[in-house]
Design a protein around this motif. Structure first.
Motif, PDB file in Angstrom:
ATOM      1  N   HIS A   1      -0.357  -6.138   2.239  1.00 35.81           N
ATOM      2  CA  HIS A   1      -0.387  -5.044   2.773  1.00 35.81           C
ATOM      3  C   HIS A   1       0.717  -4.611   3.997  1.00 35.81           C
ATOM      4  O   HIS A   1       0.736  -3.839   4.653  1.00 35.81           O
ATOM      5  CB  HIS A   1      -1.647  -4.660   3.342  1.00 35.81           C
TER       6      HIS A   1
ATOM      7  N   VAL B   1       4.905   4.236  -1.419  1.00 36.45           N
ATOM      8  CA  VAL B   1       4.491   4.907  -0.451  1.00 36.45           C
ATOM      9  C   VAL B   1       5.260   6.429  -0.260  1.00 36.45           C
ATOM     10  O   VAL B   1       4.723   7.510  -0.041  1.00 36.45           O
ATOM     11  CB  VAL B   1       4.200   4.025   0.681  1.00 36.45           C
TER      12      VAL B   1
ATOM     13  N   THR C   1       4.542  -3.318   4.724  1.00 40.08           N
ATOM     14  CA  THR C   1       5.286  -2.185   4.453  1.00 40.08           C
ATOM     15  C   THR C   1       6.550  -2.174   4.507  1.00 40.08           C
ATOM     16  O   THR C   1       6.941  -2.749   6.025  1.00 40.08           O
ATOM     17  CB  THR C   1       4.704  -0.926   4.653  1.00 40.08           C
TER      18      THR C   1
ATOM     19  N   THR D   1       9.943   3.592   0.485  1.00 41.76           N
ATOM     20  CA  THR D   1       9.024   2.671   1.289  1.00 41.76           C
ATOM     21  C   THR D   1       7.838   2.227   0.254  1.00 41.76           C
ATOM     22  O   THR D   1       7.322   2.951  -0.318  1.00 41.76           O
ATOM     23  CB  THR D   1       8.352   3.716   2.381  1.00 41.76           C
TER      24      THR D   1
ATOM     25  N   GLU E   1       4.622  -0.694  -0.467  1.00 43.47           N
ATOM     26  CA  GLU E   1       3.397  -1.403   0.155  1.00 43.47           C
ATOM     27  C   GLU E   1       3.427  -2.508  -0.617  1.00 43.47           C
ATOM     28  O   GLU E   1       3.044  -2.443  -1.878  1.00 43.47           O
ATOM     29  CB  GLU E   1       2.221  -0.773   0.449  1.00 43.47           C
TER      30      GLU E   1
END
Length: 162
Positions: A100, A153, A102, A93, A95
């Motif tokens: 921003h 992330v 995801t 995952t 970003e």
């Protein structure tokens, strides 16, 4: 004999998917041969569109079978570890730091790439940038049109639940 570097890494699921496609093509082959034989029985082959189409379809099937068998011959199944390092087969995952957003992708071998299914290849600009990195790392992706940064992330062995 091929050297280790001559093999293409692939996930176990990707290997199985190729095996399934080979089985489906092999099951369809007798039908394609039957269609060709029926078209051939219609007479003059020089003006027989059915014959030409059937011959082309069978040739395409045979070519795809050869290609897929070579894919398996040079494939090496990679089993990812349970750590937080990005490697083939893991879900990542990311970003995008510019907006921003995801997004989650599975890093796969080249034969398995399918962006619509959330699978990006390890040799894509994004795949190359994140391979070997850990959760929390920020990396620069050098794409053909521009470079951008992403932050890792999460890294996991399974797809995150929606």
């Amino acid at each position: 004999m091929a050297h280790q570097r001559d093999f293409n890494p692939i996930t176990a699921a990707g290997y199985q998917q190729i095996e399934q496609e080979i089985a489906a093509l092999e099951a369809d082959r007798p039908h394609k041969i039957e269609i060709l034989a029926e078209a051939r029985a219609h007479g003059d082959l020089s003006e027989n569109a059915e014959y030409s189409a059937a011959k082309r379809d069978l040739r395409h099937l045979e070519s795809r079978l050869r290609f897929l068998n070579k894919e398996l011959q040079y494939a090496r199944i990679v089993t990812p570890s349970a750590d937080q390092v990005v490697e083939l087969g893991k879900w990542v995952t990311l970003e995008f730091l510019d907006d921003h957003d995801t997004v989650t992708y599975q890093i796969v071998g080249t034969a398995e790439a399918d962006l619509d299914a959330g699978k990006t290849t390890r040799v894509s600009p994004l795949g190359k940038a994140v391979m070997g990195h850990r959760v929390g790392d920020t990396v620069t992706v050098h794409a053909p049109a521009a470079s951008y940064q992403v932050k890792l992330v999460a890294v996991s062995l399974t797809a995150p639940q929606s």
